[in-house]
Design a protein around this motif. Structure first.
Motif, short mmCIF file in Angstrom:
data_model
loop_
_atom_site.label_atom_id
_atom_site.label_comp_id
_atom_site.label_asym_id
_atom_site.label_seq_id
_atom_site.Cartn_x
_atom_site.Cartn_y
_atom_site.Cartn_z
N ARG A 272 14.66 97.31 27.40
CA ARG A 272 14.48 96.34 26.32
C ARG A 272 13.46 95.27 26.68
N LYS A 340 18.57 93.60 18.96
CA LYS A 340 17.95 92.51 19.71
C LYS A 340 16.45 92.73 19.86
N MET A 341 16.07 93.97 20.12
CA MET A 341 14.65 94.28 20.28
C MET A 341 13.91 94.09 18.97
N TYR A 343 14.78 92.09 16.53
CA TYR A 343 14.75 90.68 16.22
C TYR A 343 13.69 89.96 17.05
N SER A 344 13.57 90.34 18.31
CA SER A 344 12.53 89.75 19.16
C SER A 344 11.14 90.09 18.64
N LEU A 347 10.38 87.89 15.61
CA LEU A 347 10.02 86.52 15.98
C LEU A 347 8.62 86.46 16.57
N SER A 348 8.25 87.47 17.35
CA SER A 348 6.92 87.47 17.96
C SER A 348 5.82 87.61 16.92
#
Length: 802
Positions: A272, A340-341, A343-344, A347-348
């Motif tokens: 991840r 989680k990946m 969502y990250s 955001l990026s």
């Protein structure tokens, strides 16, 4: 008005109300909530009035403008026609105004322009041809110098020009050359790529991924990457020996699966943080890694599940459920890592936050397992494609369980039987010293104990999809349980009359022509009937709980079906289409029928014991000598004169029968208060049911077949009536037809006997039309004058004509 402005952002008014009302602890009081609601109501009323006023003004403006609109359109049409005519006229005049020399010059310029464009196209083709002629030499040189990026760029440029040679003889040779050069580049990079993956050189891996992307071989790069990252897991899977899958082993498959899943999750958590630095689509790449791990297991997961099922046999369901729950937990953890990946990555990319209308919505994916589904983010086709691709690993993970879930009814039935056998085997030595009635009650507790957890097992393993199979398994299990006891008790009761008992009432029974063995069989049958009643009560209670659970599952399925985004399945759901079907009718019908059949066996045993002296009294009755005597019984000779009597007495056999029939109420009086005798009165032999139909026929009980308290007189009347009916059936079917010959005086005596019996059975509230038919035919002076000539008439004719 800020709350009203946000109303347009919501698709669901309920979500807007939930987000608008305060939910913090400081303002959760009823007073504050009521005040806020009043403010919202006032604002909504004002906004509604304003909207109504604006709508009315708009309608008025439209009403005034519509009549003029037709005139404006007609005017515009006339203007357009006029303009068209003017343009045609101008075009003709402009062509006529151009001199011939100018027209020739323009024509030559047009020809030159075409020649220029054709020559440029020919130049591009020649350049492409020249490029392809040196492509192999250039790429080979770059590969020898290890300039892989330039070689990939050169191949990418040449690949884009392949379209020029489409549908030409040159296409296939150039395509073959392109594939050959790409293979050379991949072979040159493979060793370095594997080394970079193993040492986690992220910069090199990203550079290699760009090279593979240039030559349209991203899938090969993922194969290299996934194969290298999963190698340790594959070794762990193959090298571990399991006690329930292999011939030798040190741990079970369930224990090993927990260890394997932990190692897999550890790898995925590491990836991840690594994959976003290599792949442009890390979430899909991580999903592909999970799919690759699951697909590469040798032996396969399905093979090991089959081995586990074969190893545990009938008790395999419990282990399969534990494995399924472990896999569900693993799937949930993997899903969280992917979320989680994603969502990250969102955001990026500085993506906007999700809409407030989705903040309170919970998405559940329901196939054959319930797990948190993917977050609903976008409605674009690209997002839909990504969502679909993320489900491939789930299919690979849960597919091995599908065959077992489809066969759940058989698995549950085998598990129930095995659980009961296991309990019985623990006290096998004790059951020889235990009476059957007590043993039946104990076995009933064990049977219901094994079935109590069946609903939980069904929900755990199939989440309710196999409820139909669960009901079938439970119904078959209880039916088989009671059928087994019916066969065993039937055999035991037939031989129990030889048992010896020291009961204090033995003297009383002896006076009534009953032996101690009869007393033992009577008590056993009565206690078994009590056990049957207890079993039926527990079955009704269990069925009520089962129906409530099914109704709850049906409701959840119906609610999920109303939301297509959370309900997706092709499983059979006969109950879910009609939820009322499980609440409006009995579901354990075969089990109830088996209970009533067991009660019938006990009731028949009781009747056989009670009626045995009466039946024995009729032994030899059909062969009495006065049936063929020509001398009337009751006449005496005095000085060779026959002195007739005015009435005949019944025979001694019939007197004993009549005495026994008169003793039945007294004998039965001591047991009429026993609740067991009021159970399943419809199954009493030769008695009419509540609808006037003999229950001896196959009749399925309904859901309303519950035990209701009955008056003791009604119970006593039902049993005595059944006794009388059974005795008369034996008399008419087994005794009377065996009389071979019947003289005139014999017929008179038989009519007296039947009349005496009829008088006694009337006291038991018994009426049988066949008995009256026998009396009518026997008393008839002229048999040919009898109107109804049935089987009874033919039997009497046979006796009288010999």
């Amino acid at each position: 008005m800020s709350e009203l402005d946000s109303l347009s952002e919501y698709d669901d008014i309920i979500a807007w109300v939930n987000d608008t009302l305060p939910d913090d602890e400081a303002s959760t009081g009823l007073t504050a909530l009521d005040k806020k609601i009043l403010e919202l109501l006032g604002a909504l009323d004002a906004a509604s009035d304003d909207t109504s006023s604006q709508l009315e003004r708009t309608i008025d403006d439209v009403s005034r403008g519509v009549p003029r609109l037709a005139y404006d359109l007609h005017f515009m049409k006339d203007g357009a026609v006029t303009l068209q005519n003017s343009l045609v006229h101008v075009h003709v005049r402009s062509k006529a105004a151009i001199p011939d020399s100018t027209r020739q010059a323009l024509s030559q310029l047009h020809v030159l322009d075409n020649m220029k464009r054709h020559m440029e196209a020919a130049r591009d083709v020649l350049r492409e041809a020249e490029s392809w002629s040196t492509l192999e030499m250039e790429v080979t040189s770059l590969l020898s110098d290890r300039q892989y990026a330039k070689a990939a760029a050169r191949l990418s440029e040449a690949s884009r020009s392949m379209v020029v040679f489409q549908n030409t003889p040159e296409y296939d040779p150039r395509r073959t050359l392109m594939i050959s050069l790409q293979n050379q580049l991949e072979a040159s990079l493979s060793s370095a790529l594997v080394a970079a993956i193993n040492v986690q050189d992220l910069a090199a891996c990203k550079s290699y991924f760009s090279i593979f992307s240039d030559i349209q071989r991203e899938s090969e790069f993922r194969n290299y990457y996934n194969g290298s990252r999963r190698a340790s897991l594959m070794t762990l899977w193959q090298s571990t020996k399991l006690t329930d899958c292999d011939e030798d082993g040190t741990q079970t498959f369930l224990d090993f699966l927990r260890t394997f899943n932990a190692e897999c999750l550890s790898l995925l958590n590491h990836e991840r943080g690594v994959m976003p630095s290599i792949f442009p689509d890390p979430a899909i790449s991580l999903s592909a890694l999970v799919t690759s791990i699951l697909a590469g297991l040798q032996p396969s997961f399905s093979h090991r599940l089959a081995s586990v099922s074969s190893y545990y046999g009938d008790a395999s369901l419990k282990t399969l459920i534990s494995l399924f729950k472990e896999i569900e937990g693993f799937a949930s953890s993997v899903q969280k890592i992917i979320e989680k990946m994603k969502y990250s990555a969102t955001l990026s990319e500085d993506a906007p936050p999700p809409s407030p209308s989705h903040s309170r919505r919970r998405s559940m994916r329901m196939s054959m397992s319930f797990r948190p589904g993917p977050v609903r983010a976008s409605s674009s086709s690209q997002s839909v494609a990504k969502t679909l691709s993320l489900s491939e690993w789930e299919q690979e993970l849960f597919q091995p369980f599908l065959d077992f879930q489809v066969d759940y009814a058989s698995l549950e039935r085998r598990f129930l039987d095995n659980s009961l056998i296991s309990v019985i085997s623990l006290d096998g030595d004790r059951q020889r010293d235990t009476d059957s009635a007590r043993l039946l009650r104990e076995r009933s507790v064990d049977a219901f104990g094994a079935a109590e957890e069946s609903t939980r097992r069904c929900l755990s393993f199939t989440h309710g999809y196999a409820t139909v199979g669960l009901v079938q398994a439970l119904d078959s299990f209880f039916k088989s349980f009671m059928d087994t006891w019916s066969r065993e008790i039937r055999s035991q009761l037939e031989t129990s009359s030889s048992a010896v008992s020291n009961d204090p009432s033995e003297d009383e029974l002896s006076a009534l022509d009953y032996t101690s063995g009869d007393w033992a069989a009577f008590q056993l049958s009565l206690h078994l009937l009590t056990s049957a009643r207890s079993f039926h009560e527990r079955l009704s209670s269990f069925e009520s709980k089962l129906r409530a659970n099914i109704a709850q599952i049906s409701t959840s399925f119906r609610l999920a079906r109303d939301d297509p985004s959370t309900f997706s399945t092709s499983a059979s759901n006969r109950y879910w289409n009609r939820p009322d079907r499980v609440t409006a009718k009995a579901i354990l019908t075969e089990a109830r029928t088996a209970v009533f059949e067991f009660a019938r066996v006990c009731q028949q045993s009781l009747q056989r014991i009670i009626l045995s002296p009466l039946i024995k009294s009729l032994d030899g009755y059909a062969s009495l000598p006065f049936w063929t005597s020509t001398e009337e019984k009751g006449q005496a000779k005095y000085n060779d004169l026959h002195v007739p009597t005015f009435s005949l007495d019944p025979s001694e056999h019939v007197k004993r029968v009549a005495e026994g029939l008169s003793n039945l109420p007294r004998l039965f009086e001591g047991y009429v208060d026993d609740d067991a005798l009021s159970f399943s009165l419809d199954t009493l032999p030769h008695i009419q049911s509540a609808v006037g139909e003999p229950h001896g026929h196959s009749r399925r009980p309904s859901a309303s077949s519950v035990i209701k308290p009955l008056d003791h007189d009604a119970v006593s009347s039902a049993w005595l009536s059944s006794f009388g009916q059974t005795f008369l059936v034996h008399l008419i079917k087994e005794v009377l037809p065996t009389i071979q010959e019947l003289s005139g005086p014999g017929a008179v005596q038989l009519a007296v006997d039947l009349g005496y019996i009829s008088h006694n059975v009337d006291a038991l509230n018994v009426e049988l039309e066949d008995l009256n038919r026998w009396r009518l035919c026997i008393e008839a002076v002229d048999l040919d004058a009898v109107q109804v000539k049935d089987d009874i008439w033919r039997e009497v004719v046979r006796m009288r004509t010999k």
